[in-house]
Design a protein around this motif. Structure first.
Motif, PDB file in Angstrom:
ATOM      1  N   LEU A 199       0.833  -1.204   0.000  1.00 54.04           N
ATOM      2  CA  LEU A 199       0.000   0.000   0.000  1.00 54.04           C
ATOM      3  C   LEU A 199       0.871   1.259   0.000  1.00 54.04           C
ATOM      4  CD1 LEU A 199      -2.817  -1.021   2.515  1.00 54.04           C
ATOM      5  CD2 LEU A 199      -3.050  -0.689   0.040  1.00 54.04           C
ATOM      6  N   SER A 200       2.001   1.184   0.685  1.00 57.91           N
ATOM      7  CA  SER A 200       2.934   2.312   0.683  1.00 57.91           C
ATOM      8  C   SER A 200       3.490   2.558  -0.715  1.00 57.91           C
ATOM      9  CB  SER A 200       4.088   2.039   1.659  1.00 57.91           C
ATOM     10  OG  SER A 200       3.611   1.796   2.960  1.00 57.91           O
ATOM     11  N   LEU A 201       3.866   1.496  -1.404  1.00 54.55           N
ATOM     12  CA  LEU A 201       4.395   1.637  -2.763  1.00 54.55           C
ATOM     13  C   LEU A 201       3.355   2.255  -3.692  1.00 54.55           C
ATOM     14  CD1 LEU A 201       6.324  -1.741  -3.223  1.00 54.55           C
ATOM     15  CD2 LEU A 201       7.317   0.559  -3.137  1.00 54.55           C
ATOM     16  N   VAL A 202       2.105   1.830  -3.531  1.00 51.92           N
ATOM     17  CA  VAL A 202       1.017   2.420  -4.340  1.00 51.92           C
ATOM     18  C   VAL A 202       0.872   3.900  -4.026  1.00 51.92           C
ATOM     19  CG1 VAL A 202      -1.474   2.384  -4.752  1.00 51.92           C
ATOM     20  CG2 VAL A 202      -0.213   0.226  -4.553  1.00 51.92           C
ATOM     21  N   ALA A 203       0.956   4.251  -2.742  1.00 56.66           N
ATOM     22  CA  ALA A 203       0.823   5.652  -2.333  1.00 56.66           C
ATOM     23  C   ALA A 203       1.958   6.500  -2.893  1.00 56.66           C
ATOM     24  CB  ALA A 203       0.792   5.752  -0.812  1.00 56.66           C
ATOM     25  N   PHE A 204       3.168   5.955  -2.921  1.00 56.57           N
ATOM     26  CA  PHE A 204       4.316   6.704  -3.436  1.00 56.57           C
ATOM     27  C   PHE A 204       4.156   7.066  -4.909  1.00 56.57           C
ATOM     28  CE2 PHE A 204       6.960   4.656   0.078  1.00 56.57           C
ATOM     29  CZ  PHE A 204       7.064   5.834   0.796  1.00 56.57           C
ATOM     30  N   ARG A 205       3.299   6.354  -5.614  1.00 56.20           N
ATOM     31  CA  ARG A 205       3.054   6.649  -7.032  1.00 56.20           C
ATOM     32  C   ARG A 205       2.076   7.800  -7.219  1.00 56.20           C
ATOM     33  NH1 ARG A 205       4.082   2.183 -10.593  1.00 56.20           N
ATOM     34  NH2 ARG A 205       2.267   2.766 -11.848  1.00 56.20           N
ATOM     35  N   GLY A 206       1.467   8.281  -6.127  1.00 53.14           N
ATOM     36  CA  GLY A 206       0.391   9.263  -6.206  1.00 53.14           C
ATOM     37  C   GLY A 206       0.838  10.671  -6.554  1.00 53.14           C
ATOM     38  N   ASP A 207      -0.166  11.521  -6.844  1.00 52.72           N
ATOM     39  CA  ASP A 207       0.088  12.898  -7.283  1.00 52.72           C
ATOM     40  C   ASP A 207       0.778  13.733  -6.202  1.00 52.72           C
ATOM     41  OD1 ASP A 207      -1.059  12.345  -9.711  1.00 52.72           O
ATOM     42  OD2 ASP A 207      -3.050  13.077  -9.133  1.00 52.72           O
ATOM     43  N   GLU A 208       0.450  13.467  -4.926  1.00 53.19           N
ATOM     44  CA  GLU A 208       1.037  14.254  -3.850  1.00 53.19           C
ATOM     45  C   GLU A 208       2.555  14.078  -3.804  1.00 53.19           C
ATOM     46  OE1 GLU A 208       0.349  14.999   0.951  1.00 53.19           O
ATOM     47  OE2 GLU A 208      -0.942  13.618  -0.173  1.00 53.19           O
ATOM     48  N   PHE A 209       3.002  12.868  -4.013  1.00 53.47           N
ATOM     49  CA  PHE A 209       4.445  12.621  -4.029  1.00 53.47           C
ATOM     50  C   PHE A 209       5.062  13.075  -5.356  1.00 53.47           C
ATOM     51  CE2 PHE A 209       3.159   9.848  -0.599  1.00 53.47           C
ATOM     52  CZ  PHE A 209       4.176  10.018   0.315  1.00 53.47           C
TER      53      PHE A 209
END
Length: 223
Positions: A199-209
């Motif tokens: 889930l962290s890896l998926v989040a790191f792909r997001g627009d905020e990062f």
């Protein structure tokens, strides 16, 4: 020689849980802040860890040296071990083989991950505040994303299955019933910790990062 081998195996087993297993859990919870609270939450988690007193000493003696011993000795054990898969295809024999395979994968993955992140901080190429954007660049690369998913699955299985073996070798789970229960619990640990990392890896792909990565790139080019 047998006494030395016994001591080495006991130390190898102990270091795999304390402190390395504990570090995996803390690392998973810290990274999960990227999914739960976004870039700001992840940055706060990283800042909290790096504000701990005597952190460099803890990293050397609590992480890097145990990791080096556990990894190198684990490769030696994997090389010396014989698999029973050709004769006995029971679940624990599969787990025995996967423990060796995932150990090799984890060894490669962890050292590459440390090189891409922590080592770059030590060299002054990035700051702690830029780790989120660094992870974004890693996670948005398709090859690295697959490599990291395989790596975290290998590392978390190796930890969880190693925890099961640790409980037996240290005389904590003695009977078959206790070992069956601990097997279920340890596989639950594998699922939960692996899910936190993915889930962290998926989040790191997001627009905020992505915005943080773009800003870091802009500042680098201005400098």
């Amino acid at each position: 020689m047998k006494g030395n081998s016994y001591f080495s195996r006991k130390l190898h087993s102990l270091l795999g849980i304390i402190p390395l297993g504990m570090f995996i859990v803390v690392h998973a919870l810290t990274n999960y802040q990227s999914f739960e609270r976004g870039a700001e939450g992840f940055s706060s988690g990283v800042s909290l860890i790096n504000s701990l007193p005597l952190l460099p000493i803890f990293e050397i003696f609590g992480i890097y040296l145990p990791l080096l011993f556990h990894g190198v000795y684990g490769l030696y054990v994997a090389y010396q071990s014989d698999s029973n898969l050709g004769r006995f295809k029971y679940g624990r024999n599969w787990a025995f083989t996967f423990q060796r395979i995932t150990g090799v994968i984890t060894f490669i993955f962890v050292f590459w991950h440390v090189y891409q992140t922590r080592f770059q901080v030590y060299m002054g190429h990035i700051t702690h505040e830029e780790l989120g954007s660094t992870m974004h660049n890693i996670a948005t690369n398709p090859l690295y994303f697959v490599f990291y998913v395989v790596g975290v699955l290998a590392a978390t299985f190796h930890f969880a299955n190693g925890l099961w073996a640790f409980l037996i070798s240290w005389g904590i789970t003695v009977g078959p019933r206790a070992q069956r229960i601990s097997s279920i619990i340890c596989m639950g640990v594998f699922v939960v910790v692996a899910a936190l990392f993915i889930l962290s890896l998926v989040a790191f792909r997001g627009d905020e990062f992505k915005e943080a990565a773009d800003l870091a790139w802009a500042w680098t080019n201005i400098g």
